[in-house]
Design a protein around this motif. Structure first.
Motif, PDB file in Angstrom:
ATOM      1  N   LEU A   1      40.622  34.518  38.212  1.00 10.33           N
ATOM      2  CA  LEU A   1      40.481  35.943  38.527  1.00 10.33           C
ATOM      3  C   LEU A   1      40.131  36.156  39.998  1.00 10.33           C
ATOM      4  O   LEU A   1      40.586  37.109  40.620  1.00 10.33           O
ATOM      5  CB  LEU A   1      39.440  36.590  37.615  1.00 10.33           C
TER       6      LEU A   1
ATOM      7  N   LEU B   1      44.791  34.619  29.514  1.00 12.52           N
ATOM      8  CA  LEU B   1      43.574  33.900  29.874  1.00 12.52           C
ATOM      9  C   LEU B   1      43.454  32.596  29.076  1.00 12.52           C
ATOM     10  O   LEU B   1      42.975  31.590  29.594  1.00 12.52           O
ATOM     11  CB  LEU B   1      42.357  34.799  29.633  1.00 12.52           C
TER      12      LEU B   1
ATOM     13  N   LEU C   1      37.074  41.168  30.749  1.00 11.60           N
ATOM     14  CA  LEU C   1      38.287  41.532  31.478  1.00 11.60           C
ATOM     15  C   LEU C   1      38.322  43.027  31.797  1.00 11.60           C
ATOM     16  O   LEU C   1      38.763  43.425  32.875  1.00 11.60           O
ATOM     17  CB  LEU C   1      39.533  41.134  30.685  1.00 11.60           C
TER      18      LEU C   1
ATOM     19  N   ARG D   1      38.692  44.632  35.481  1.00  7.94           N
ATOM     20  CA  ARG D   1      39.700  45.649  35.820  1.00  7.94           C
ATOM     21  C   ARG D   1      39.045  46.923  36.340  1.00  7.94           C
ATOM     22  O   ARG D   1      39.529  47.537  37.295  1.00  7.94           O
ATOM     23  CB  ARG D   1      40.581  45.935  34.611  1.00  7.94           C
TER      24      ARG D   1
END
Length: 161
Positions: free
Chosen positions: A62, A75, A102, A106
């Motif tokens: 990431l 992932l 996640l 984001r």
């Protein structure tokens, strides 16, 4: 303590209900002892090390790919872990699910984009859609929960002199 009580007061163990409770307690204590056996700690440590490596691999990806917002399946591929292992890893290390992690990543990326852009340049919806947020009501609520302000406020503050 249980044995001492049984030896000193055997009449207390005459009822069927008491015997059931004693059996359940003995089984529970036996299982707790087995699970805490020294060999099991090695497995637990190995499991913790594996889980930490899975989370580190996800974080590394990431960080190195700030324009990507992988799915859970993505992932799993990136970390070479099953969905179950990924879930256990994130729950163990961060006490959260991979999906919530996640989503947080984001949301942070939306915030960074909003801070860099000006009002004529973009809209909150366009940035949110770029990061996979399609329901603006849910998005705004999640954003405010995480950052304490609406995404439009972040953008307006950036746009003002």
């Amino acid at each position: 303590m249980l044995v001492r009580t049984a030896l000193n007061e055997p009449r207390l163990f005459a009822s069927e209900r008491t015997q059931q409770v004693v059996r359940s307690e003995l089984i529970r204590e036996f299982l707790a002892t087995i699970l805490n056996w020294p060999g099991n700690h090695r497995r637990s440590r190995a499991s913790l090390v594996r889980r930490r490596k899975v989370v580190e691999a996800a974080e590394e990806y990431l960080q190195e790919n700030p324009d990507d917002a992988p799915s859970i399946a993505g992932l799993c591929e990136i970390t070479h872990a099953s969905e179950r292992t990924l879930s256990y890893a994130f729950h163990t290390i961060y006490d959260t699910s991979p999906a919530l992690y996640l989503k947080s990543v984001r949301l942070n990326r939306v915030r960074n984009d909003l801070k860099r852009m000006s009002l004529p340049e973009t809209s909150v919806q366009a940035v949110a859609n770029t990061w996979g947020f399609w329901h603006m009501g849910h998005f705004a609520k999640d954003y405010k929960t995480l950052f304490g302000e609406l995404p439009s406020e972040t953008l307006a503050r950036r746009a003002s002199p």
